[in-house]
Design a protein around this motif. Structure first.
Motif, PDB file in Angstrom:
ATOM      1  N   SER A  14       0.824  -1.209   0.000  1.00 23.54           N
ATOM      2  CA  SER A  14       0.000   0.000   0.000  1.00 23.54           C
ATOM      3  C   SER A  14       0.861   1.263   0.000  1.00 23.54           C
ATOM      4  N   VAL A  15       1.965   1.251   0.727  1.00 27.36           N
ATOM      5  CA  VAL A  15       2.879   2.404   0.714  1.00 27.36           C
ATOM      6  C   VAL A  15       3.542   2.528  -0.654  1.00 27.36           C
ATOM      7  N   GLY A  20       3.974   5.228  -6.000  1.00 29.01           N
ATOM      8  CA  GLY A  20       3.903   5.109  -7.458  1.00 29.01           C
ATOM      9  C   GLY A  20       2.778   5.917  -8.075  1.00 29.01           C
ATOM     10  N   PHE A  21       1.597   5.874  -7.455  1.00 30.13           N
ATOM     11  CA  PHE A  21       0.472   6.635  -7.997  1.00 30.13           C
ATOM     12  C   PHE A  21       0.671   8.136  -7.837  1.00 30.13           C
ATOM     13  N   THR A  22       1.356   8.546  -6.778  1.00 30.11           N
ATOM     14  CA  THR A  22       1.690   9.965  -6.633  1.00 30.11           C
ATOM     15  C   THR A  22       2.623  10.396  -7.756  1.00 30.11           C
ATOM     16  N   GLY A  23       3.620   9.585  -8.060  1.00 31.82           N
ATOM     17  CA  GLY A  23       4.523   9.884  -9.172  1.00 31.82           C
ATOM     18  C   GLY A  23       3.794   9.972 -10.500  1.00 31.82           C
ATOM     19  N   LEU A  80       8.996   6.192 -10.622  1.00 35.91           N
ATOM     20  CA  LEU A  80       7.857   7.009 -11.059  1.00 35.91           C
ATOM     21  C   LEU A  80       7.730   8.271 -10.215  1.00 35.91           C
ATOM     22  N   LEU A  81       7.939   8.150  -8.904  1.00 31.68           N
ATOM     23  CA  LEU A  81       7.882   9.325  -8.039  1.00 31.68           C
ATOM     24  C   LEU A  81       8.992  10.303  -8.394  1.00 31.68           C
TER      25      LEU A  81
END
Length: 100
Positions: A14-15, A20-23, A80-81
């Protein structure tokens, strides 16, 4: 009562997915503007959930569905971040000028 994530996909995943989704959202904001910054994270999640494999050993393009201890998925999320932070710092959020 507090529930915790457990099993092969738990708190570590989850972290990793948050990172990754923030990036991806930062990359999307730099490319398409702040209003569409949700587009790349949602497209990535849908693709990974549809055809991804949690135990695949190849390139971690499906990092959101990988198990906790998958090193390549964590590396992909942090790359990605980093890419999103660099893109946003260099380009800034892209906003479309509207006629008033």
């Amino acid at each position: 009562m507090t529930q915790h994530l457990n099993g092969p996909i738990g708190m570590t995943a989850s972290v990793r997915n948050l990172v990754g989704f923030t990036g991806l959202a930062l990359v999307s904001a730099a490319l398409m503007g702040a209003r569409l910054s949700w587009l790349l994270p949602v497209a990535s999640a849908m693709t990974a959930m549809t055809i991804g494999s949690p135990v695949n050993t190849g390139f971690a393009w499906d990092w959101p569905v990988r198990v906790d201890h998958d090193y390549s998925a964590s590396v992909t999320a942090f790359i990605l971040l980093l890419a999103g932070a660099i893109a946003l710092l260099r380009v800034g959020p892209r906003e479309v000028n509207r006629d008033r």
